[in-house]
Design a protein around this motif. Structure first.
Motif, PDB file in Angstrom:
ATOM      1  N   PRO A 206       0.830  -1.214   0.000  1.00  0.00           N
ATOM      2  CA  PRO A 206       0.000   0.000   0.000  1.00  0.00           C
ATOM      3  C   PRO A 206       0.862   1.261   0.000  1.00  0.00           C
ATOM      4  O   PRO A 206       1.954   1.264   0.563  1.00  0.00           O
ATOM      5  CB  PRO A 206      -0.814  -0.115   1.296  1.00  0.00           C
ATOM      6  CG  PRO A 206      -0.159  -1.186   2.107  1.00  0.00           C
ATOM      7  CD  PRO A 206       0.717  -2.003   1.215  1.00  0.00           C
ATOM      8  N   LEU A 207       0.354   2.288  -0.697  1.00  0.00           N
ATOM      9  CA  LEU A 207       1.078   3.566  -0.714  1.00  0.00           C
ATOM     10  C   LEU A 207       1.108   4.147   0.685  1.00  0.00           C
ATOM     11  O   LEU A 207       0.097   4.090   1.396  1.00  0.00           O
ATOM     12  CB  LEU A 207       0.326   4.575  -1.607  1.00  0.00           C
ATOM     13  CG  LEU A 207       0.519   4.482  -3.101  1.00  0.00           C
ATOM     14  CD1 LEU A 207      -0.424   5.482  -3.775  1.00  0.00           C
ATOM     15  CD2 LEU A 207       1.946   4.805  -3.473  1.00  0.00           C
TER      16      LEU A 207
ATOM     17  N   GLN B 189       0.649   6.873   3.396  1.00  0.00           N
ATOM     18  CA  GLN B 189      -0.402   7.895   3.435  1.00  0.00           C
ATOM     19  C   GLN B 189      -0.031   9.139   2.621  1.00  0.00           C
ATOM     20  O   GLN B 189      -0.816   9.651   1.847  1.00  0.00           O
ATOM     21  CB  GLN B 189      -0.618   8.280   4.912  1.00  0.00           C
ATOM     22  CG  GLN B 189      -1.701   9.311   5.141  1.00  0.00           C
ATOM     23  CD  GLN B 189      -3.090   8.701   4.969  1.00  0.00           C
ATOM     24  OE1 GLN B 189      -3.252   7.484   5.056  1.00  0.00           O
ATOM     25  NE2 GLN B 189      -4.060   9.532   4.669  1.00  0.00           N
TER      26      GLN B 189
ATOM     27  N   GLN C 110       1.604   9.562   0.077  1.00  0.00           N
ATOM     28  CA  GLN C 110       1.714   9.464  -1.382  1.00  0.00           C
ATOM     29  C   GLN C 110       0.380   9.284  -2.088  1.00  0.00           C
ATOM     30  O   GLN C 110       0.327   9.115  -3.278  1.00  0.00           O
ATOM     31  CB  GLN C 110       2.624   8.288  -1.747  1.00  0.00           C
ATOM     32  CG  GLN C 110       4.092   8.664  -1.658  1.00  0.00           C
ATOM     33  CD  GLN C 110       4.956   7.653  -2.332  1.00  0.00           C
ATOM     34  OE1 GLN C 110       4.560   7.089  -3.345  1.00  0.00           O
ATOM     35  NE2 GLN C 110       6.116   7.411  -1.774  1.00  0.00           N
ATOM     36  N   ARG C 111      -0.705   9.244  -1.325  1.00  0.00           N
ATOM     37  CA  ARG C 111      -2.010   9.078  -1.977  1.00  0.00           C
ATOM     38  C   ARG C 111      -2.364  10.348  -2.745  1.00  0.00           C
ATOM     39  O   ARG C 111      -2.152  11.450  -2.269  1.00  0.00           O
ATOM     40  CB  ARG C 111      -3.080   8.795  -0.926  1.00  0.00           C
ATOM     41  CG  ARG C 111      -2.896   7.391  -0.380  1.00  0.00           C
ATOM     42  CD  ARG C 111      -4.175   6.807   0.130  1.00  0.00           C
ATOM     43  NE  ARG C 111      -3.846   5.479   0.638  1.00  0.00           N
ATOM     44  CZ  ARG C 111      -4.200   5.036   1.806  1.00  0.00           C
ATOM     45  NH1 ARG C 111      -4.942   5.789   2.591  1.00  0.00           N
ATOM     46  NH2 ARG C 111      -3.847   3.840   2.189  1.00  0.00           N
ATOM     47  N   VAL C 112      -2.918  10.158  -3.921  1.00  0.00           N
ATOM     48  CA  VAL C 112      -3.284  11.317  -4.750  1.00  0.00           C
ATOM     49  C   VAL C 112      -4.771  11.248  -5.071  1.00  0.00           C
ATOM     50  O   VAL C 112      -5.248  10.258  -5.605  1.00  0.00           O
ATOM     51  CB  VAL C 112      -2.490  11.312  -6.075  1.00  0.00           C
ATOM     52  CG1 VAL C 112      -2.922  12.477  -6.950  1.00  0.00           C
ATOM     53  CG2 VAL C 112      -0.997  11.362  -5.819  1.00  0.00           C
ATOM     54  N   HIS C 113      -5.488  12.241  -4.703  1.00  0.00           N
ATOM     55  CA  HIS C 113      -6.902  12.332  -5.098  1.00  0.00           C
ATOM     56  C   HIS C 113      -6.987  13.452  -6.125  1.00  0.00           C
ATOM     57  O   HIS C 113      -6.686  14.595  -5.815  1.00  0.00           O
ATOM     58  CB  HIS C 113      -7.771  12.677  -3.888  1.00  0.00           C
ATOM     59  CG  HIS C 113      -7.822  11.585  -2.869  1.00  0.00           C
ATOM     60  ND1 HIS C 113      -8.939  10.834  -2.633  1.00  0.00           N
ATOM     61  CD2 HIS C 113      -6.863  11.107  -2.035  1.00  0.00           C
ATOM     62  CE1 HIS C 113      -8.678   9.947  -1.697  1.00  0.00           C
ATOM     63  NE2 HIS C 113      -7.421  10.092  -1.316  1.00  0.00           N
ATOM     64  N   GLN C 114      -7.326  13.092  -7.330  1.00  0.00           N
ATOM     65  CA  GLN C 114      -7.316  14.098  -8.398  1.00  0.00           C
ATOM     66  C   GLN C 114      -8.569  14.962  -8.317  1.00  0.00           C
ATOM     67  O   GLN C 114      -9.672  14.451  -8.436  1.00  0.00           O
ATOM     68  CB  GLN C 114      -7.237  13.386  -9.758  1.00  0.00           C
ATOM     69  CG  GLN C 114      -6.838  14.289 -10.903  1.00  0.00           C
ATOM     70  CD  GLN C 114      -5.438  14.875 -10.729  1.00  0.00           C
ATOM     71  OE1 GLN C 114      -4.499  14.155 -10.392  1.00  0.00           O
ATOM     72  NE2 GLN C 114      -5.305  16.182 -10.922  1.00  0.00           N
TER      73      GLN C 114
END
Ligand SMILES: NC(=O)c1ccc[n+]([C@@H]2O[C@H](COP(=O)([O-])OP(=O)(O)OC[C@H]3O[C@@H](n4cnc5c(N)ncnc54)[C@H](O)[C@@H]3O)[C@@H](O)[C@H]2O)c1
Ligand SMILES: [Zn+2]
Length: 408
Positions: free
Chosen positions: A10-11, A13, A15-19
């Motif tokens: 899992p990435l 936290q 590094q999560r990207v919400h576009q």
């Protein structure tokens, strides 16, 4: 049988990207009208009511002092207009006079005073701020409206040729700060624009002519037919013949609006600014002359220079620059200013520093519009600085020491 284990790490936290993505549509009418505050003219009321026809709309008005000086009846007319359309309009205070001209953009205290005035009058994001004046005063009022409550609706009533055919119909506002022109500003499209040709009659001849440079500019980059029209009607324009003036302004405004809406970059996030053809020179000359040259007068010199340069790099056919200069001169522009020859201590021409400043203001790559033909502008990313501009009213130029075609 054992299930295969998925090898997914899992990435973390962070590094999560919400576009995030959304689009906003803008639309605003530009009226071409006469006697905008005459009781019989419903355009202004219609402009304010167009989104909410059943509401009573609060509005405040600021008037360029120099306009009011020629139209002492204007404040009374606006008040009477609001009374007549009282079902739909509520004028929240007597229209206020504000100084006009470029100095009005250099006064931070005035900005603050006007912002406070909006606060005191309870102007909210559904009320309107109306500016009546030249391009400078409208830039200021648009900035005040655009920064109060993070953006209040504003209506422009431009009163100069340049403001009616160019600045007033666009999406930019701003004031000068820290010695830099338009350093503080907003991209905030108006709610509506009302161009009333009657205001122009009081303008100094010099200001009537200055705005014509923007018409020549936009014709040169986008519309050869309009350029030929300007040539054919130059005598009428010089005489400020009303029909010719009205058409010149309307067509010029239309071409500016089209470029903003369909040019792909209304808020100028990229590097190209075709509507700034000739403007790197103009901006520099305005500063060098401490604004003794009007914006349009400086633009005319810039158009001539970049047309000549377009010939020198082999884009524009030789002779076309003479045609361009002839039109500008016929309209009354002087295509030379002694400060074009000013040199810094290091021997460099001061005006050429304008190229670097132009790039710094925009950011990104140097992008200058040149002419491939009359009516056809195209972008280049380098210009060759060469010898002293030749002193001639017919063909000012930056002589290029190289003739390689610019990179497009
Ligand atoms: N926002 C934009 O996209 C944009 C584009 C181009 C230019 N501009 C800005 O526009 C300004 C230049 O505007 P401008 O050429 O309209 O000049 P201006 O606003 O300086 O007006 C010139 C003079 O005429 C006076 N005046 C205005 N209307 C009048 C009338 N009807 N009768 C008599 N006098 C009148 C003004 O008070 C001023 O003294 C510059 O500050 C320039 O930076 C903005
Ligand atoms: Zn301009």
């Amino acid at each position: 049988m054992k299930e295969p284990t998925a090898q997914i790490t899992p990435l973390p936290q962070f590094q999560r990207v919400h576009q995030q993505r959304f689009t906003i549509e803008y639309d605003y009418p530009v009226y071409f009208t006469e006697r905008v505050f005459g009781i019989g003219n419903a355009a202004f009321c219609e402009a304010l009511s167009r989104k909410e026809p059943n509401k009573r709309h609060r509005f405040v008005v600021f008037v360029d002092e120099n306009v009011a000086a020629y139209r002492p009846d204007l404040v009374g007319d606006i008040t009477a207009y609001a009374q007549h359309y009282a079902q739909k309009l509520e004028l929240v205070a007597t229209p206020e006079l504000v100084p006009g001209g470029e100095p009005v953009k250099n006064d931070p205290q005035l900005v603050e005073r006007l912002q406070r005035r909006l606060l005191d009058l309870g102007i909210d994001r559904h009320s309107y701020v109306v500016g009546i004046g030249g391009g400078a005063m409208l830039d200021l009022i648009g900035y005040v409206a655009g920064t109060s409550h993070r953006g209040v609706r504003h209506i422009r009533v431009p009163t100069t040729v340049l403001a009616q055919n160019d600045s007033g119909v666009g999406v930019k506002n701003g004031v000068n700060a820290f010695g830099v022109k338009n350093f503080l500003g907003t991209f905030a499209p108006p709610f509506a624009v009302l161009n009333d040709i009657e205001f122009l009659t009081a303008l100094e001849p010099r200001d009537k002519i200055a705005g014509m440079a923007e018409a020549v500019k936009v014709a040169l980059i986008r519309d050869a037919v309009f350029f030929a029209w300007l040539e054919a009607h130059a005598d009428e324009l010089v005489a400020f013949q009303p029909q010719a003036m009205a058409y010149m302004i309307r067509r010029c405004a239309e071409l500016h609006m089209r470029q903003i809406a369909h040019g792909g970059d209304p808020f100028e996030t990229g590097s190209a600014r075709p509507l700034d053809y000739g403007h790197w020179v103009a901006h520099k000359l305005e500063i060098l002359t401490h604004h003794a040259l009007r914006h349009g007068e400086a633009v005319a010199i810039g158009l001539a220079l970049d047309s000549r340069y377009s010939v020198q790099v082999g884009w524009l056919s030789g002779g076309e620059e003479v045609r361009i200069c002839a039109l500008l001169e016929k309209l009354g522009f002087r295509l030379w200013h002694p400060l074009l020859e000013k040199r810094h201590d290091d021997g460099n021409l001061a005006v050429l520093v304008g190229l670097r400043e132009f790039r710094e203001h925009l950011g990104g790559e140097l992008t200058i519009t040149l002419l491939r033909d009359i009516g056809v502008g195209a972008e280049v990313h380098e210009m060759h600085e060469g010898e002293t501009p030749a002193k001639t009213t017919q063909s000012p130029m930056i002589a290029s020491t190289e003739t390689t075609a610019p990179v497009t």
